[in-house]
Design a protein around this motif. Structure first.
Motif, PDB file in Angstrom:
ATOM      1  N   GLY A 191      -8.710   2.191   7.911  1.00 33.33           N
ATOM      2  CA  GLY A 191      -8.429   1.362   6.744  1.00 33.33           C
ATOM      3  C   GLY A 191      -7.096   1.777   6.148  1.00 33.33           C
ATOM      4  N   LEU A 192      -6.503   0.920   5.336  1.00 35.00           N
ATOM      5  CA  LEU A 192      -5.209   1.248   4.737  1.00 35.00           C
ATOM      6  C   LEU A 192      -5.296   2.508   3.878  1.00 35.00           C
ATOM      7  CD1 LEU A 192      -3.793  -2.262   3.755  1.00 35.00           C
ATOM      8  CD2 LEU A 192      -3.064  -0.772   5.613  1.00 35.00           C
ATOM      9  N   ASP A 193      -6.438   2.736   3.244  1.00 36.04           N
ATOM     10  CA  ASP A 193      -6.600   3.929   2.413  1.00 36.04           C
ATOM     11  C   ASP A 193      -6.625   5.202   3.251  1.00 36.04           C
ATOM     12  OD1 ASP A 193      -6.728   2.302   0.214  1.00 36.04           O
ATOM     13  OD2 ASP A 193      -8.918   2.259   0.140  1.00 36.04           O
ATOM     14  N   GLN A 223       5.651  12.015   6.237  1.00 39.78           N
ATOM     15  CA  GLN A 223       6.550  12.242   5.107  1.00 39.78           C
ATOM     16  C   GLN A 223       8.005  12.336   5.546  1.00 39.78           C
ATOM     17  OE1 GLN A 223       5.716  12.154   1.888  1.00 39.78           O
ATOM     18  NE2 GLN A 223       3.640  11.651   2.521  1.00 39.78           N
ATOM     19  N   ALA A 224       8.248  12.763   6.765  1.00 41.90           N
ATOM     20  CA  ALA A 224       9.616  12.899   7.251  1.00 41.90           C
ATOM     21  C   ALA A 224      10.301  11.543   7.343  1.00 41.90           C
ATOM     22  CB  ALA A 224       9.627  13.582   8.613  1.00 41.90           C
ATOM     23  N   ASP A 225       9.520  10.490   7.519  1.00 43.96           N
ATOM     24  CA  ASP A 225      10.106   9.164   7.655  1.00 43.96           C
ATOM     25  C   ASP A 225      10.467   8.521   6.322  1.00 43.96           C
ATOM     26  OD1 ASP A 225       9.844   9.290  10.339  1.00 43.96           O
ATOM     27  OD2 ASP A 225       8.013   8.097  10.452  1.00 43.96           O
ATOM     28  N   ILE A 226       9.855   8.983   5.250  1.00 43.93           N
ATOM     29  CA  ILE A 226      10.065   8.338   3.959  1.00 43.93           C
ATOM     30  C   ILE A 226      11.381   8.821   3.368  1.00 43.93           C
ATOM     31  CG2 ILE A 226       9.154   8.050   1.629  1.00 43.93           C
ATOM     32  CD1 ILE A 226       6.376   8.262   2.814  1.00 43.93           C
ATOM     33  N   ASN A 227      12.153   7.890   2.894  1.00 41.71           N
ATOM     34  CA  ASN A 227      13.447   8.183   2.307  1.00 41.71           C
ATOM     35  C   ASN A 227      13.242   9.011   1.032  1.00 41.71           C
ATOM     36  OD1 ASN A 227      15.974   8.176   1.178  1.00 41.71           O
ATOM     37  ND2 ASN A 227      16.302   5.974   1.425  1.00 41.71           N
ATOM     38  N   PRO A 228      13.827  10.204   0.955  1.00 35.16           N
ATOM     39  CA  PRO A 228      13.630  11.043  -0.226  1.00 35.16           C
ATOM     40  C   PRO A 228      14.113  10.358  -1.506  1.00 35.16           C
ATOM     41  CG  PRO A 228      14.790  12.270   1.491  1.00 35.16           C
ATOM     42  CD  PRO A 228      14.637  10.867   1.954  1.00 35.16           C
ATOM     43  N   ALA A 229      15.104   9.484  -1.412  1.00 33.31           N
ATOM     44  CA  ALA A 229      15.605   8.790  -2.599  1.00 33.31           C
ATOM     45  C   ALA A 229      14.554   7.834  -3.157  1.00 33.31           C
ATOM     46  CB  ALA A 229      16.873   8.017  -2.250  1.00 33.31           C
ATOM     47  N   LEU A 230      13.632   7.351  -2.290  1.00 34.18           N
ATOM     48  CA  LEU A 230      12.604   6.421  -2.739  1.00 34.18           C
ATOM     49  C   LEU A 230      11.384   7.137  -3.291  1.00 34.18           C
ATOM     50  CD1 LEU A 230      12.694   3.824   0.169  1.00 34.18           C
ATOM     51  CD2 LEU A 230      13.659   3.573  -2.111  1.00 34.18           C
ATOM     52  N   GLN A 231      11.226   8.435  -2.983  1.00 32.80           N
ATOM     53  CA  GLN A 231      10.057   9.172  -3.436  1.00 32.80           C
ATOM     54  C   GLN A 231      10.225   9.573  -4.903  1.00 32.80           C
ATOM     55  OE1 GLN A 231       9.452  12.569  -0.965  1.00 32.80           O
ATOM     56  NE2 GLN A 231       9.024  11.365   0.850  1.00 32.80           N
ATOM     57  N   PRO A 232       9.138   9.503  -5.655  1.00 36.91           N
ATOM     58  CA  PRO A 232       9.228   9.987  -7.029  1.00 36.91           C
ATOM     59  C   PRO A 232       9.472  11.491  -7.049  1.00 36.91           C
ATOM     60  CG  PRO A 232       7.060   9.010  -6.578  1.00 36.91           C
ATOM     61  CD  PRO A 232       7.866   8.945  -5.338  1.00 36.91           C
ATOM     62  N   ARG A 249       0.835  -1.214   0.000  1.00 36.95           N
ATOM     63  CA  ARG A 249       0.000   0.000   0.000  1.00 36.95           C
ATOM     64  C   ARG A 249       0.863   1.255   0.000  1.00 36.95           C
ATOM     65  NH1 ARG A 249      -2.134   3.955  -0.747  1.00 36.95           N
ATOM     66  NH2 ARG A 249      -3.956   4.854   0.217  1.00 36.95           N
ATOM     67  N   PHE A 250       2.102   1.158   0.483  1.00 39.12           N
ATOM     68  CA  PHE A 250       3.013   2.301   0.570  1.00 39.12           C
ATOM     69  C   PHE A 250       4.321   1.968  -0.163  1.00 39.12           C
ATOM     70  CE2 PHE A 250       0.365   2.140   4.384  1.00 39.12           C
ATOM     71  CZ  PHE A 250      -0.269   3.369   4.306  1.00 39.12           C
ATOM     72  N   PRO A 251       4.279   1.845  -1.484  1.00 38.92           N
ATOM     73  CA  PRO A 251       5.477   1.411  -2.218  1.00 38.92           C
ATOM     74  C   PRO A 251       6.628   2.406  -2.138  1.00 38.92           C
ATOM     75  CG  PRO A 251       3.772   2.135  -3.742  1.00 38.92           C
ATOM     76  CD  PRO A 251       3.166   2.130  -2.381  1.00 38.92           C
ATOM     77  N   ASP A 252       6.351   3.682  -1.914  1.00 35.03           N
ATOM     78  CA  ASP A 252       7.416   4.672  -1.843  1.00 35.03           C
ATOM     79  C   ASP A 252       8.150   4.649  -0.504  1.00 35.03           C
ATOM     80  OD1 ASP A 252       6.652   5.458  -4.351  1.00 35.03           O
ATOM     81  OD2 ASP A 252       5.400   7.119  -3.630  1.00 35.03           O
ATOM     82  N   ALA A 253       7.572   3.989   0.490  1.00 28.59           N
ATOM     83  CA  ALA A 253       8.157   4.020   1.827  1.00 28.59           C
ATOM     84  C   ALA A 253       9.051   2.826   2.116  1.00 28.59           C
ATOM     85  CB  ALA A 253       7.048   4.086   2.861  1.00 28.59           C
ATOM     86  N   PHE A 254       8.938   1.756   1.340  1.00 32.54           N
ATOM     87  CA  PHE A 254       9.690   0.543   1.632  1.00 32.54           C
ATOM     88  C   PHE A 254      10.480   0.109   0.410  1.00 32.54           C
ATOM     89  CE2 PHE A 254       5.850   0.599   4.233  1.00 32.54           C
ATOM     90  CZ  PHE A 254       6.392   0.528   5.497  1.00 32.54           C
ATOM     91  N   ARG A 255      11.714  -0.347   0.635  1.00 29.54           N
ATOM     92  CA  ARG A 255      12.576  -0.746  -0.478  1.00 29.54           C
ATOM     93  C   ARG A 255      12.705  -2.261  -0.541  1.00 29.54           C
ATOM     94  NH1 ARG A 255      17.143  -1.929   2.364  1.00 29.54           N
ATOM     95  NH2 ARG A 255      17.687  -0.607   4.076  1.00 29.54           N
TER      96      ARG A 255
END
Length: 190
Positions: A62-64, A70-79, A27-33
């Motif tokens: 719900g997951l939706d 956003q601070a936790d998400i790796n900027p390299a993984l974000q589009p 559900r969160f493809p940008d957050a996990f590698r």
């Protein structure tokens, strides 16, 4: 530093199935590698994100409805497009409502936990009160049983005398009764 955790290990740590972990992560493809083989390798930061997802799901979201900070998400993984998205209207680039939402969700979670604890306390109190009432009823029943037994003892001689008088009043002798019983016993031996 914890070594990267596999999906199976993550599922065991959280007490959920591997399928559940995969569904949450998908559900969160940008957050996990993923590693070079296409498998997830969870870092410490990933573990915290997944625990956050689990907490929100347990709170009934719900997951939706879940938004990862956003601070936790790796900027390299974000589009690149996601990195340039403007914030909500009226907000400047430094104030993103996600942090506020996370604080509110955590506050709601604490309030719900306190509410659940109070509900448990109320139920415990009601349970104790009902036990006291049942104990009072039990002692009342015991007192009534004692009174009934005392009355039964007082009236015990009367039924024995009353049992003899109807037999003699009818004119049937006790021996005649015994003959009838013995005749019945010969016919029905039980």
């Amino acid at each position: 530093m914890i070594k990267a955790m596999k999906t199976k290990d993550m599922a065991q740590t959280l007490g959920v199935s591997q399928t559940t972990v995969k569904r949450w992560v998908a559900r969160f493809p940008d957050a996990f590698r993923k590693d070079r083989y296409g498998h997830y390798a969870f870092s410490e930061q990933d573990i915290e994100r997944i625990r956050y997802i689990q907490l929100m799901v347990e709170q009934g979201l719900g997951l939706d409805e879940i938004t990862l900070p956003q601070a936790d998400i790796n900027p390299a993984l974000q589009p690149a497009a996601a990195a340039e998205e403007p914030c909500d209207a009226g907000g400047d680039a430094g104030s993103h409502p996600v942090g506020l939402t996370d604080d509110l969700l955590m506050t709601v979670a604490r309030i719900e936990a306190a509410l659940a604890q109070k509900a448990d306390e109320v139920v415990s109190f009601q349970y104790l009160k009902q036990r006291e009432e049942l104990e009072d009823l039990r002692s009342t029943v015991e007192r009534l049983m004692e009174k009934v037994e005392a009355l039964r003892k007082q009236l015990a001689p009367l039924p024995a005398a009353a049992a003899e008088s109807p037999a003699s009043a009818e004119g049937v002798s006790p021996g005649h009764r015994r003959r009838k019983r013995s005749l019945l016993r010969t016919l029905f031996p039980f």
